[in-house]
Design a protein around this motif. Structure first.
Motif, mmCIF file in Angstrom:
data_model
loop_
_atom_site.group_PDB
_atom_site.id
_atom_site.type_symbol
_atom_site.label_atom_id
_atom_site.label_comp_id
_atom_site.label_asym_id
_atom_site.label_seq_id
_atom_site.Cartn_x
_atom_site.Cartn_y
_atom_site.Cartn_z
ATOM 1 N N GLN A 299 -12.014 -11.368 -2.938
ATOM 2 C CA GLN A 299 -12.290 -12.004 -1.674
ATOM 3 C C GLN A 299 -13.296 -13.011 -2.002
ATOM 4 O OE1 GLN A 299 -10.763 -11.866 1.172
ATOM 5 N NE2 GLN A 299 -9.998 -9.643 1.400
ATOM 6 N N TYR B 111 -18.672 -7.862 5.312
ATOM 7 C CA TYR B 111 -18.214 -6.504 4.100
ATOM 8 C C TYR B 111 -17.353 -6.976 3.134
ATOM 9 C CZ TYR B 111 -15.954 -2.595 2.593
ATOM 10 O OH TYR B 111 -15.157 -1.582 1.744
ATOM 11 N N PHE C 47 -15.833 -7.373 -2.391
ATOM 12 C CA PHE C 47 -14.597 -7.472 -3.300
ATOM 13 C C PHE C 47 -14.476 -8.822 -3.934
ATOM 14 C CE2 PHE C 47 -13.549 -4.823 0.533
ATOM 15 C CZ PHE C 47 -13.681 -3.512 -0.310
ATOM 16 N N ASN D 188 -8.691 3.439 1.678
ATOM 17 C CA ASN D 188 -7.543 2.656 1.897
ATOM 18 C C ASN D 188 -7.822 1.273 2.605
ATOM 19 O OD1 ASN D 188 -5.346 3.957 1.155
ATOM 20 N ND2 ASN D 188 -5.540 5.507 2.769
ATOM 21 N N GLN D 189 -8.842 1.203 3.402
ATOM 22 C CA GLN D 189 -9.354 -0.228 3.979
ATOM 23 C C GLN D 189 -9.961 -0.940 3.061
ATOM 24 O OE1 GLN D 189 -9.762 -1.768 7.528
ATOM 25 N NE2 GLN D 189 -9.567 -3.012 5.635
ATOM 26 N N ALA D 190 -10.564 -0.515 1.950
ATOM 27 C CA ALA D 190 -10.989 -1.053 0.699
ATOM 28 C C ALA D 190 -9.797 -1.961 0.068
ATOM 29 C CB ALA D 190 -12.034 -0.408 -0.099
ATOM 30 N N LEU D 191 -8.918 -0.825 -0.235
ATOM 31 C CA LEU D 191 -7.760 -1.332 -1.009
ATOM 32 C C LEU D 191 -7.097 -2.524 -0.080
ATOM 33 C CD1 LEU D 191 -6.391 2.140 -2.359
ATOM 34 C CD2 LEU D 191 -7.741 0.258 -3.703
ATOM 35 N N ALA D 192 -6.865 -2.305 1.107
ATOM 36 C CA ALA D 192 -6.048 -3.188 1.983
ATOM 37 C C ALA D 192 -6.660 -4.504 2.105
ATOM 38 C CB ALA D 192 -5.939 -2.651 3.246
ATOM 39 N N PHE D 193 -8.266 -4.699 1.774
ATOM 40 C CA PHE D 193 -8.767 -5.928 1.423
ATOM 41 C C PHE D 193 -8.735 -6.417 0.171
ATOM 42 C CE2 PHE D 193 -11.700 -4.684 5.113
ATOM 43 C CZ PHE D 193 -11.342 -5.758 5.882
ATOM 44 N N ALA E 3 -10.001 7.252 4.681
ATOM 45 C CA ALA E 3 -9.548 6.057 5.469
ATOM 46 C C ALA E 3 -10.322 4.562 5.018
ATOM 47 C CB ALA E 3 -9.944 6.221 7.197
ATOM 48 N N GLU E 4 -11.584 4.895 4.652
ATOM 49 C CA GLU E 4 -12.316 3.806 4.152
ATOM 50 C C GLU E 4 -11.728 3.198 2.715
ATOM 51 O OE1 GLU E 4 -16.548 4.831 4.192
ATOM 52 O OE2 GLU E 4 -17.139 3.299 2.586
ATOM 53 N N LEU F 161 0.932 -1.227 -0.039
ATOM 54 C CA LEU F 161 0.049 -0.075 0.031
ATOM 55 C C LEU F 161 0.920 1.212 -0.059
ATOM 56 C CD1 LEU F 161 -2.679 -1.201 2.472
ATOM 57 C CD2 LEU F 161 -3.118 -0.245 0.243
ATOM 58 N N ARG G 91 -2.561 -8.483 -1.110
ATOM 59 C CA ARG G 91 -3.266 -7.647 0.073
ATOM 60 C C ARG G 91 -4.019 -8.453 0.859
ATOM 61 N NH1 ARG G 91 -3.921 -2.206 -3.211
ATOM 62 N NH2 ARG G 91 -1.900 -1.664 -3.418
ATOM 63 N N VAL H 135 -11.946 0.876 10.702
ATOM 64 C CA VAL H 135 -12.800 1.673 9.755
ATOM 65 C C VAL H 135 -14.126 0.630 9.785
ATOM 66 C CG1 VAL H 135 -13.234 2.049 7.397
ATOM 67 C CG2 VAL H 135 -10.797 2.415 8.379
#
Lengths: 239, 259
Positions: free
Chosen positions: A120, A112, A117, B163-168, B160-161, A65, A89, A100
């Protein structure tokens, strides 16, 4: 082909990382042989160093990231350039400093990532699993001491400590191989922090691995430490 | 069909300024500090519209394909530039993606109306292409400005959301989707509102113009329906395409959020 158990989970070779750009750029790792380390499955690593030295940036880099200027990351001996960012990731997963939490119920939040995604959903299919059922969600909530919370409760109304634990089990449900926990207990009361810490340990014992930065618990890490020294190098201390 | 509106003399035109001077007097009396901007805006209205009158006279007289297309192209360049100017916080290098959105939408909507609905002869008849094109581009401009403003505003709020989405393992599209929805909605709402209110609260400008020029009210209503739908289509398409091109600018090739 060698099996995964003998290959290191993650190897980081000669990483060069900087934060910021231009005049204000700060070199965090300079990219020589002293910027190399190996992460093994089953181990809990504690990432230490003076504040502002770049611990978070290193974690973000390992999750891809944050840009890696030079060096190689390998996941089970496969170069990072040969694995898609999305898949990387999901295997080497960042648990951000501040949880978050989305609008919606606790159940919505737990499902979620698996709902939203593409990667996932693909991994679920590869594991031949379906979405976790209510029993699984409740068992996971129990494992971090969130026993009496109904799954239908609005998640944004939870306390900071509850949200931190919710974020942790939401991540665990995506089944990563390595969790990069960036101050997961910051601003959380002692009881909740212990529950987070113990759950991360349990994750290591059941085939995962963790790299964690934290101001607490330094004394309790017996296994390994990655020390960032602020001189652009690091040291892996393996007890 | 049209008998033409009664001509307004130059002296009578100046008389219209009297009303704005009254507004200026109120501004002074109440110390609103608006006098200067009011004066400048009035002057610009005179100059720009009279200049437009001369330019249109010239275009209508010359009547060549290249002039019409050249003017239309110039209008599209301005549309992209002005709509971007109205977006405060935005990533760099948005001009070409916005211009592409203006091109695609502007050409499709304008020429569908002139070619398929009104069926003008020849296809580049400037009286139609330039005036309908102008209305289409005007609404594209509003749609794009509103949608992009909202998109990047929402990106900032949801950092923040995102970045969290990308991190997932989420893609830029998946991370952006909630903001993209918000942005396109924001671009469309004024249009939907005006479609609902049209004819009830006010007689729209184009219909008024045709009525003044002596057109049959039903005929004028038909034109207004075409204009209304075309304007909505242009707003919708313009905001969707521009947002679709623009959201990517907030990410690098390694799916990192860099806005």
């Amino acid at each position: 082909m060698m099996s995964n158990t003998v290959l290191p989970l993650l190897t980081a070779e000669s990483l060069k990382i900087q934060r910021g750009e231009g005049q204000s750029a700060k070199l965090i790792l300079k990219g020589d042989a002293k910027c190399t380390f190996i992460i093994e499955t089953g181990q809990f690593y504690y990432l230490t160093g003076p504040s502002g030295v770049g611990k978070s940036t290193l974690l973000w880099t390992l999750a891809r990231l944050h840009p890696l200027i030079a060096g190689i990351l390998r996941l089970h001996d496969i170069r990072h350039t040969e694995i898609t960012v999305a898949r990387w990731r999901t295997e080497i997963a960042l648990l951000p400093q501040r949880p978050v939490i989305m609008q919606g119920t606790i159940a919505d939040n737990l499902l979620y990532p698996l709902h939203t995604f593409h990667i996932q959903k693909e991994r679920l299919k590869e594991r031949q699993e379906s979405l976790p059922n209510v029993e699984t969600l409740e068992r996971e909530l129990h494992s971090v001491g969130l026993n009496d919370l109904p799954l239908e409760r609005e998640a944004t109304s939870l306390s900071g400590g509850q949200q931190a634990r919710l974020a942790l089990i939401r991540l665990l449900l995506t089944k990563p191989k390595l969790i990069l926990a960036d101050e997961p207990t910051a601003g959380v009361d002692k009881i909740a922090a212990d529950l987070v810490f113990n759950r991360l340990h349990q994750f290591c014992e059941t085939g995962g691995a963790v790299i964690m930065t934290s101001h607490m618990y330094a004394d309790r890490i017996k296994n390994a430490q990655i020390q960032l020294d602020g001189q652009g190098t690091l040291q892996l201390i393996d007890n | 069909m049209m008998t033409g509106a009664i001509d307004i003399g130059w002296l009578e035109l100046l008389l219209a300024t009297f009303f704005i001077m009254a507004a200026g007097a109120v501004s002074i009396a109440m110390s609103l500090g608006l006098l200067q901007s009011l004066a400048i805006a009035t002057l610009r209205t005179y100059l720009q519209l009279i200049a437009l009158g001369f330019v249109l006279t010239w275009i209508f007289q010359i009547y060549t394909v290249w002039i019409v297309l050249g003017v239309f192209l110039f209008m599209m360049l301005m549309t992209a530039q002005i709509s971007l100017k109205r977006v405060k916080h935005k990533p760099p290098n948005l001009y070409f993606s916005t211009l592409s959105a203006v091109f695609i939408t502007g050409i499709i909507v304008t020429f569908s109306v002139t070619g398929l609905i009104v069926q003008v002869e020849p296809w580049y008849e400037p009286r139609y292409v330039i005036s309908i094109g102008g209305m289409v581009l005007g609404s594209i401009m509003n749609g794009i400005a509103l949608a992009l403003e909202r998109l990047f505003d929402d990106f900032k709020k949801r950092a923040a959301e995102m970045n969290q989405a990308l991190a997932f393992g989420g893609s830029p599209w998946e991370a952006s989707l909630p903001s993209i929805r918000t942005a396109i909605t924001a671009g469309l709402i004024p249009t939907i509102n005006s479609m609902n209110a049209v004819g009830l609260v006010m007689i729209p400008g184009m219909m008024t113009g045709q009525l003044l020029a002596g057109a049959d009210p039903i005929q004028a209503a038909k034109y207004q329906i075409v204009v209304m739908l075309m304007v909505s289509a242009a707003t919708a398409l313009g905001s969707m395409i521009s947002v679709y091109f623009a959201y990517k600018r907030a990410f690098d090739s390694e799916w990192r959020f860099i806005f």
